[in-house]
Design an enzyme around this catalytic site. Structure first.
Site, short mmCIF file in Angstrom:
data_model
loop_
_atom_site.label_atom_id
_atom_site.label_comp_id
_atom_site.label_asym_id
_atom_site.label_seq_id
_atom_site.Cartn_x
_atom_site.Cartn_y
_atom_site.Cartn_z
N HIS A 109 0.86 -1.18 0.00
CA HIS A 109 0.00 0.00 0.00
C HIS A 109 0.90 1.24 0.00
O HIS A 109 2.05 1.18 0.46
CB HIS A 109 -0.89 0.02 1.24
CG HIS A 109 -1.94 -1.04 1.24
ND1 HIS A 109 -3.04 -0.99 2.07
CD2 HIS A 109 -2.08 -2.18 0.52
CE1 HIS A 109 -3.80 -2.04 1.86
NE2 HIS A 109 -3.24 -2.79 0.92
N GLU A 113 0.97 3.83 1.85
CA GLU A 113 1.47 4.22 3.17
C GLU A 113 2.65 3.36 3.60
O GLU A 113 3.65 3.87 4.11
CB GLU A 113 0.36 4.10 4.23
CG GLU A 113 -0.86 4.94 3.95
CD GLU A 113 -1.97 4.22 3.19
OE1 GLU A 113 -3.15 4.51 3.45
OE2 GLU A 113 -1.66 3.36 2.32
N CYS A 150 -2.30 -0.32 7.51
CA CYS A 150 -1.53 0.91 7.36
C CYS A 150 -1.59 1.77 8.62
O CYS A 150 -0.58 2.34 9.03
CB CYS A 150 -2.01 1.68 6.15
SG CYS A 150 -1.63 0.82 4.60
N CYS A 181 -6.10 1.97 5.93
CA CYS A 181 -6.76 0.74 6.39
C CYS A 181 -6.14 0.32 7.73
O CYS A 181 -5.22 0.97 8.23
CB CYS A 181 -6.57 -0.37 5.36
SG CYS A 181 -4.86 -0.95 5.19
#
Length: 161
Positions: free
Chosen positions: A55, A57, A88, A85
């Site tokens: 992801h 992040e 993250c 999420c």
């Protein structure tokens, strides 16, 4: 602490657009030091890297750790186009990020106030300042456009290969 959140978010949006052009969910992230200098840029790449943890992040935090030569990113700000999420947000807390800024809320998976609010759990040993809604419409529209393109005339999102 001098930070232009709109400038930083515009840079995150550029990253999200790069993800979009690569067929990835358009999420972009920027890490900046306490003076607002960008130390890392990243966008979603789980498909391209064949890595479910890739992801925006997480990739930005990895680059930031390398740039700071430390796994703790004290005083650092993370700017991301979409609410993080659970995975993250957990990484944000573990990295000791000082401030999280995000554009659009994610009611289906957000862990910074929408579906969950991990940062409000006082059992954790670090709290992050959270600022939401910076350039929210532009960030949200990018996601909407991506998923509308994926749906086409079928009405549902086809699965990635």
């Amino acid at each position: 602490m001098t930070q232009d959140l709109y400038y930083l978010m515009s840079q995150a949006i550029l990253q999200a657009k790069e993800a979009f052009s690569n067929g990835e969910v358009p999420v972009g992230a920027i890490l900046a030091d306490p003076d607002g200098r960008i130390i890392a840029r990243a966008h979603n790449q789980p498909i391209g890297l064949k890595d479910p943890t890739a992801h925006a992040e997480i990739l930005a935090l990895r680059k930031g750790g390398a740039a700071c030569n430390n796994y703790r990113l004290n005083g650092v700000i993370l700017v991301v186009t979409i609410e993080p999420c659970l995975m993250c947000m957990g990484a944000v807390i573990n990295a000791r990020i000082a401030r999280l800024v995000f554009g659009a809320h994610d009611p289906k998976a957000g862990a910074a106030g929408s579906l969950y609010d991990l940062n409000k759990d006082d059992r954790l040993n670090h709290m992050v300042e959270v600022i939401s809604g910076i350039m929210e419409e532009e960030c949200g529209n990018l996601m909407k456009e991506f998923f509308q393109d994926r749906r086409g005339n079928q009405g549902e999102v086809p699965k990635w290969s």
